[in-house]
Design an enzyme around this catalytic site. Structure first.
Site, PDB file in Angstrom:
ATOM      1  N   ARG A  33       0.821  -1.221   0.000  1.00 49.88           N
ATOM      2  CA  ARG A  33       0.000   0.000   0.000  1.00 49.88           C
ATOM      3  C   ARG A  33       0.856   1.272   0.000  1.00 49.88           C
ATOM      4  O   ARG A  33       0.461   2.302   0.532  1.00 49.88           O
ATOM      5  CB  ARG A  33      -0.976   0.025   1.177  1.00 49.88           C
ATOM      6  CG  ARG A  33      -1.950  -1.144   1.186  1.00 49.88           C
ATOM      7  CD  ARG A  33      -3.150  -0.873   2.070  1.00 49.88           C
ATOM      8  NE  ARG A  33      -4.055  -2.009   2.083  1.00 49.88           N
ATOM      9  CZ  ARG A  33      -3.965  -3.029   2.936  1.00 49.88           C
ATOM     10  NH1 ARG A  33      -3.025  -3.052   3.854  1.00 49.88           N
ATOM     11  NH2 ARG A  33      -4.814  -4.015   2.872  1.00 49.88           N
ATOM     12  N   LYS A  79       1.703  11.285 -11.703  1.00 48.18           N
ATOM     13  CA  LYS A  79       0.839  10.359 -12.444  1.00 48.18           C
ATOM     14  C   LYS A  79       1.621   9.086 -12.735  1.00 48.18           C
ATOM     15  O   LYS A  79       2.692   9.130 -13.326  1.00 48.18           O
ATOM     16  CB  LYS A  79       0.389  10.989 -13.768  1.00 48.18           C
ATOM     17  CG  LYS A  79      -0.723  11.997 -13.613  1.00 48.18           C
ATOM     18  CD  LYS A  79      -1.304  12.350 -14.975  1.00 48.18           C
ATOM     19  CE  LYS A  79      -2.397  13.386 -14.868  1.00 48.18           C
ATOM     20  NZ  LYS A  79      -2.929  13.753 -16.195  1.00 48.18           N
ATOM     21  N   GLU A  84       7.764  19.140 -25.460  1.00 48.72           N
ATOM     22  CA  GLU A  84       7.136  19.400 -24.156  1.00 48.72           C
ATOM     23  C   GLU A  84       7.806  20.588 -23.456  1.00 48.72           C
ATOM     24  O   GLU A  84       7.162  21.317 -22.702  1.00 48.72           O
ATOM     25  CB  GLU A  84       7.194  18.154 -23.262  1.00 48.72           C
ATOM     26  CG  GLU A  84       6.475  16.930 -23.828  1.00 48.72           C
ATOM     27  CD  GLU A  84       4.967  16.878 -23.532  1.00 48.72           C
ATOM     28  OE1 GLU A  84       4.441  17.799 -22.866  1.00 48.72           O
ATOM     29  OE2 GLU A  84       4.319  15.913 -23.975  1.00 48.72           O
ATOM     30  N   LYS A 103       5.736  22.933 -14.505  1.00 50.78           N
ATOM     31  CA  LYS A 103       4.826  21.821 -14.253  1.00 50.78           C
ATOM     32  C   LYS A 103       4.534  21.691 -12.768  1.00 50.78           C
ATOM     33  O   LYS A 103       3.391  21.452 -12.360  1.00 50.78           O
ATOM     34  CB  LYS A 103       5.394  20.503 -14.802  1.00 50.78           C
ATOM     35  CG  LYS A 103       4.459  19.340 -14.499  1.00 50.78           C
ATOM     36  CD  LYS A 103       4.487  18.241 -15.512  1.00 50.78           C
ATOM     37  CE  LYS A 103       3.413  17.198 -15.163  1.00 50.78           C
ATOM     38  NZ  LYS A 103       3.484  16.012 -16.002  1.00 50.78           N
ATOM     39  N   GLU A 162      -5.802  16.842 -11.007  1.00 52.56           N
ATOM     40  CA  GLU A 162      -6.396  17.244 -12.276  1.00 52.56           C
ATOM     41  C   GLU A 162      -7.907  17.415 -12.227  1.00 52.56           C
ATOM     42  O   GLU A 162      -8.655  16.732 -12.906  1.00 52.56           O
ATOM     43  CB  GLU A 162      -6.029  16.242 -13.384  1.00 52.56           C
ATOM     44  CG  GLU A 162      -6.384  16.797 -14.756  1.00 52.56           C
ATOM     45  CD  GLU A 162      -5.639  16.091 -15.900  1.00 52.56           C
ATOM     46  OE1 GLU A 162      -4.721  15.306 -15.641  1.00 52.56           O
ATOM     47  OE2 GLU A 162      -5.962  16.390 -17.043  1.00 52.56           O
ATOM     48  N   ARG A 190      -4.808  21.980 -14.229  1.00 56.31           N
ATOM     49  CA  ARG A 190      -3.775  21.061 -14.696  1.00 56.31           C
ATOM     50  C   ARG A 190      -4.019  20.677 -16.156  1.00 56.31           C
ATOM     51  O   ARG A 190      -3.101  20.281 -16.874  1.00 56.31           O
ATOM     52  CB  ARG A 190      -3.764  19.813 -13.809  1.00 56.31           C
ATOM     53  CG  ARG A 190      -2.657  18.831 -14.144  1.00 56.31           C
ATOM     54  CD  ARG A 190      -2.406  17.860 -12.991  1.00 56.31           C
ATOM     55  NE  ARG A 190      -1.428  16.859 -13.366  1.00 56.31           N
ATOM     56  CZ  ARG A 190      -0.765  16.091 -12.509  1.00 56.31           C
ATOM     57  NH1 ARG A 190      -0.999  16.199 -11.223  1.00 56.31           N
ATOM     58  NH2 ARG A 190       0.123  15.209 -12.905  1.00 56.31           N
ATOM     59  N   ASN A 249      -2.282  19.819 -21.126  1.00 57.03           N
ATOM     60  CA  ASN A 249      -2.688  19.019 -22.285  1.00 57.03           C
ATOM     61  C   ASN A 249      -2.650  19.807 -23.593  1.00 57.03           C
ATOM     62  O   ASN A 249      -3.122  19.315 -24.618  1.00 57.03           O
ATOM     63  CB  ASN A 249      -4.100  18.463 -22.071  1.00 57.03           C
ATOM     64  CG  ASN A 249      -4.124  17.436 -20.952  1.00 57.03           C
ATOM     65  OD1 ASN A 249      -3.135  16.750 -20.714  1.00 57.03           O
ATOM     66  ND2 ASN A 249      -5.242  17.351 -20.252  1.00 57.03           N
ATOM     67  N   HIS A 251      -2.337  18.063 -26.867  1.00 55.26           N
ATOM     68  CA  HIS A 251      -2.469  16.630 -26.624  1.00 55.26           C
ATOM     69  C   HIS A 251      -3.741  16.021 -27.199  1.00 55.26           C
ATOM     70  O   HIS A 251      -3.765  14.820 -27.452  1.00 55.26           O
ATOM     71  CB  HIS A 251      -2.359  16.334 -25.124  1.00 55.26           C
ATOM     72  CG  HIS A 251      -0.932  16.349 -24.631  1.00 55.26           C
ATOM     73  ND1 HIS A 251      -0.130  17.469 -24.704  1.00 55.26           N
ATOM     74  CD2 HIS A 251      -0.148  15.375 -24.094  1.00 55.26           C
ATOM     75  CE1 HIS A 251       1.068  17.189 -24.209  1.00 55.26           C
ATOM     76  NE2 HIS A 251       1.082  15.929 -23.833  1.00 55.26           N
ATOM     77  N   HIS A 255      -2.853  13.092 -29.390  1.00 60.40           N
ATOM     78  CA  HIS A 255      -3.273  11.726 -29.050  1.00 60.40           C
ATOM     79  C   HIS A 255      -4.034  11.092 -30.207  1.00 60.40           C
ATOM     80  O   HIS A 255      -3.895   9.894 -30.464  1.00 60.40           O
ATOM     81  CB  HIS A 255      -4.152  11.729 -27.795  1.00 60.40           C
ATOM     82  CG  HIS A 255      -3.373  11.832 -26.525  1.00 60.40           C
ATOM     83  ND1 HIS A 255      -3.932  12.267 -25.335  1.00 60.40           N
ATOM     84  CD2 HIS A 255      -2.079  11.544 -26.239  1.00 60.40           C
ATOM     85  CE1 HIS A 255      -3.004  12.258 -24.390  1.00 60.40           C
ATOM     86  NE2 HIS A 255      -1.880  11.828 -24.913  1.00 60.40           N
ATOM     87  N   HIS A 270       5.390  10.224 -29.221  1.00 65.57           N
ATOM     88  CA  HIS A 270       4.486  11.101 -28.486  1.00 65.57           C
ATOM     89  C   HIS A 270       4.810  12.586 -28.662  1.00 65.57           C
ATOM     90  O   HIS A 270       3.945  13.400 -28.981  1.00 65.57           O
ATOM     91  CB  HIS A 270       4.497  10.720 -27.001  1.00 65.57           C
ATOM     92  CG  HIS A 270       3.680  11.628 -26.140  1.00 65.57           C
ATOM     93  ND1 HIS A 270       2.307  11.647 -26.172  1.00 65.57           N
ATOM     94  CD2 HIS A 270       4.038  12.565 -25.224  1.00 65.57           C
ATOM     95  CE1 HIS A 270       1.851  12.554 -25.317  1.00 65.57           C
ATOM     96  NE2 HIS A 270       2.879  13.121 -24.729  1.00 65.57           N
TER      97      HIS A 270
END
Lengths: 381, 381
Positions: free
Chosen positions: A133, A155, A197, A238, A248, A252, A256, A259, A263, A278
């Protein structure tokens, strides 16, 4: 490497604090951090054992120096190696990594150390989040993309057959060590992809940084102080967004920028890195976001041209037509966008721009306008 | 069930708040909560879809009433059914549940509703924690053990071949609905096993509650107000400990009273529920913790006898000799204890007691003394 490497000053390391209350941590950016990680970890987390999670490629390049430093600092360590590539971000590999961490009898206070790019960081971080955990977690990103993006913000996760990154946890590291020398082992194409980025942070809300990049991008590619500055500025940007909105729910989403279009292009090229990686998708996507903003009258066409010109200068693609094999028709692109985002009653959320460094969240974009824009984009040659 | 069931007053519901800052939530305890869950969820979480995760046994008994209520409240719902039993807490089942949640196109704000005992709650809660990095989560525990223990406190997870519950997350539900009627479908043995954890709260730090149980235990088994009181008191006790120590760095360990010995007995009987279920192991383990405390001169032998007498009265086992097939020798028990706990330089951490309601964390227990005590225990007949 010259002999001056051995006498590098510690002040060559730039520290970027990430303020998240009791989960706050530091990002250290600089030269030679992999070899010095043993002493850094021993000082900050005394008495902890370390499991290095890495991939075959990065492990061969950087794990020996890291392990030598850990041993010299008296730290018990193990290496867990996964295959390189996005396909590693799946349940079976997660189970394998978790099983090895437990098999090495690591306790809750011990450290999972991710040595690699975004794939390794996402997988190792998720494993660290769920073993007992929640174990200790240190990120050592070795790609530019990971140093400025995926290693900051907590993330972690894996992919599902239903989509990328749909399974995971928000799990903050206790420390990030971004060794800027590691980037010398990247291909130019990989470095460029990460640079998209970096440029993004200027385009979002820092026009001064974007201007600086226009002047100094060669230094960033070259290494040394300019590279450290660009990475530190990106991490700071960031970190500030993440500190305001850790999970998010709000702005946040600005991260994107580029993106949604990006994507969709990645999905259409089936995540085939030979055709599109990417960062390249993000580069094209940002150009499209600016051109779309210009078409909507939100942003001057000059700004859209200026940002695309810079990305082109560093060698990044700026149009879908640049992708080998093409990207199909408007219907295919719209379907890919709808899969990435919820289309609620014909309205989409996009990150648009009023100019360079003036991006904003547009929550109510007409899908028909997106479709018309994409038709024009595909007609570009 | 009589016709008065239809006119039950809402005030029959007892609310136990769990104070965890922005993750605070309510436990509602009472009769008829499963059938009323639709309106409760619609009121508290408007607009959310629900995925019911349940097992074959509980799903057949309780899902229809729950689903009827959800439909009546206009809530979109799906059912995800897993096999009953501890073996369900494994990676393959986690992957299956996660895949179904994503396949039903549930969004981050939608709700995973665990309908079942501890196994379903642990698995579903873990799935809720990791799908889209955290969905909504509601617990509807249907066993006494789950109502008083596993559904409170946010521990979720699965087992590993290296041990139980080694993989998981701390993930708090947004609401717990403990329908006390559901317990009428439990076997007496299952109910008794859960009762061991109820008695534990008295033994830890509430001698008045333990005395109350000695007088009123028949009412708890029977149902009605005494049952609600016992469950609410247990949840309140656990919630208070969890609020002080959410991630078990300190005195949450008190909740492990009886669990070191109990887990060793479960391991030795290979988690064969026909021989020993968790609550029975805890009952024997608590008796052993008190007898060991008496042997060490920490606790009066009268208290050790008194607590064992009560557990025996309700029909719980109080000695390892009561386990069908026996539990092997002292070496086997010590090995099982060492696997459950870290034995650091011959010292163990145990929960011991100075009397009923006076338990404490003993961090420096001599393994040799444990061994001697276990030799005496195995000689008991």
């Amino acid at each position: 490497m010259t002999s001056t490497a051995a006498v590098r000053e510690p002040d060559a390391v730039t520290r970027v604090p990430v303020a998240l209350a009791e989960r706050s941590y530091d990002i250290l950016i600089g030269s030679g951090l992999i070899a010095r990680a043993g002493e850094t970890i021993a000082a900050r987390f005394p008495g902890r054992a370390v499991a290095i999670v890495t991939d075959e490629t990065v492990g061969a390049l950087h794990a020996p120096a890291l392990e030598a430093g850990l041993s010299a600092a008296g730290i018990r360590h193990h290496r867990v190696t996964v295959p390189a590539g996005e396909a590693t971000k799946r349940f079976a590999m997660l189970e394998e990594v978790v099983d090895q961490l437990l098999g090495h009898r690591l306790e809750r206070g011990d450290i999972v150390l991710a040595l690699g790019g975004g794939v390794v960081g996402d997988l190792a971080g998720f494993a660290a989040a769920i073993v007992r955990r929640g174990m200790g977690f240190v990120q050592m990103p070795t790609s530019l993309l990971a140093q400025v993006d995926s290693s900051v913000g907590g993330k972690t996760g894996i992919n599902s057959r239903h989509g990328k990154n749909l399974i995971g946890a928000f799990y903050q590291p206790g420390l990030v060590l971004a060794d800027t020398d590691a980037l010398d082992t990247l291909s130019t194409r990989e470095f460029r992809a990460g640079y998209a980025e970096v440029a993004k942070y200027g385009l979002i809300d820092d026009p001064g940084f974007f201007s600086w990049l226009e002047t100094n991008w060669r230094g960033v590619f070259q290494g040394g102080r300019d590279r450290v500055h660009a990475i530190a500025t990106s991490c700071r940007a960031k970190a500030a967004v993440v500190a305001r909105d850790e999970t998010e729910t709000g702005d946040r989403a600005l991260l994107n920028l580029g993106h949604t279009f990006g994507h969709a292009l990645e999905a259409i090229t089936r995540y085939d890195g030979a055709r599109l990686v990417h960062g390249e998708g993000v580069a094209i996507g940002m150009c499209q976001a600016f051109r779309f903003s210009a078409k909507l009258g939100l942003c001057s066409p000059d700004d859209a041209e200026r940002m695309a010109a810079h990305l082109k200068t560093v060698g990044l693609p700026t149009e879908a037509a640049a992708i080998p094999g093409g990207v199909g028709d408007v219907d295919a692109l719209m379907a890919a966008i709808a899969q990435d985002k919820k289309v609620a009653r014909g309205r989409l959320t996009f990150i648009l721009a009023r100019g360079i460094g003036q991006s904003f969240i547009a929550k109510d974009v007409d899908a028909a306008a997106v479709r018309e824009f994409l038709g024009e984009e595909l007609a570009r040659r």
